[in-house]
Design a protein around this motif. Structure first.
Motif, PDB file in Angstrom:
ATOM      1  N   VAL A 135      36.992  38.730  42.644  1.00  0.00           N
ATOM      2  CA  VAL A 135      37.276  39.803  43.585  1.00  0.00           C
ATOM      3  C   VAL A 135      38.221  39.227  44.622  1.00  0.00           C
ATOM      4  O   VAL A 135      37.905  38.238  45.292  1.00  0.00           O
ATOM      5  N   ILE A 154      35.516  48.404  45.797  1.00  0.00           N
ATOM      6  CA  ILE A 154      36.682  47.976  45.023  1.00  0.00           C
ATOM      7  C   ILE A 154      37.721  49.098  45.022  1.00  0.00           C
ATOM      8  O   ILE A 154      37.385  50.265  44.828  1.00  0.00           O
ATOM      9  N   LEU A 176      39.264  43.977  41.786  1.00  0.00           N
ATOM     10  CA  LEU A 176      38.438  43.294  40.788  1.00  0.00           C
ATOM     11  C   LEU A 176      39.357  42.918  39.633  1.00  0.00           C
ATOM     12  O   LEU A 176      39.943  43.787  38.979  1.00  0.00           O
TER      13      LEU A 176
END
Length: 208
Positions: free
Chosen positions: A205, A26, A4
């Motif tokens: 992302v 993530i 991220l």
């Protein structure tokens, strides 16, 4: 590795349930600058992942706490400016700030000053090459390279030294912020030599 990458604007949906929904998906948090410390600390804590950052040109004007306690950096994360790290096999380096446009600005640099910053990375990049067989995977900056995603006004003009770094050391990515995106026609991803230059404003992302 799923990363991220955030920059320049606190997004209400991420500063809340959006970050909770990203938990477990993530692996790494990276900031390209101009974000308040509390936002980065919230994201890193909620996602429970390692985090890295560079300062933007606004620096301490934005990166403060509501209680006005002065601190020099977030309480989580590692400052990437003029250094390199190996995060689970991904080689990263960073350069903070933007082109100098006012007499005072801690995180503003002239072209020659940024050349000095870029050149100071050389020993670490050469050591990467000797250790890992390559110089760099990701260059994290606040400002864009000259002529790529930058703007005609001085405050948003990119750095020429970044182009040299990309041509010479050929990282897979350069992630930057600083240039806000206001319409769908604005270019946010450009291939330069072997590098994907990506404007991450306000977040992206990215699978590395």
């Amino acid at each position: 590795m799923r990363v991220l990458v955030v920059s320049d604007e606190v997004e209400p949906h991420l500063y809340g349930p959006g970050a909770v929904r990203l938990q477990g998906t993530i692996d790494l948090l990276v900031s390209c600058g101009d974000l308040p410390f509390y936002y980065l600390e919230y994201l890193a804590g909620t996602l429970n992942v390692p985090s890295y950052f560079v300062f933007g040109n606004h620096g301490f004007e934005l990166e403060h706490r509501a209680d006005e306690i002065a601190i020099a950096h977030p309480r989580v994360g590692t400052n990437l400016h003029v250094t390199t790290v190996n995060e689970r096999g991904v080689l990263m380096a960073g350069l903070e700030g933007c082109l100098r446009y006012s007499p005072h600005g801690r995180f503003q640099y002239s072209d020659s000053e940024m050349w000095q910053q870029a050149l100071s990375l050389l020993p670490r990049l050469i050591l990467n090459r000797l250790r890992y067989g390559r110089y760099l995977d990701v260059l994290v900056t606040h400002a864009p390279p000259f002529g790529i995603h930058d703007q005609p006004d001085r405050a948003h003009t990119g750095f020429k030294s970044f182009l040299w770094l990309l041509r010479t050391f050929r990282p897979r990515y350069l992630w930057h912020g600083h240039v806000h995106v206001y319409n769908r026609n604005q270019v946010i991803a450009t291939r330069y030599c072997e590098t994907n230059v990506i404007n991450v404003y306000p977040h992206r992302v990215i699978d590395v």
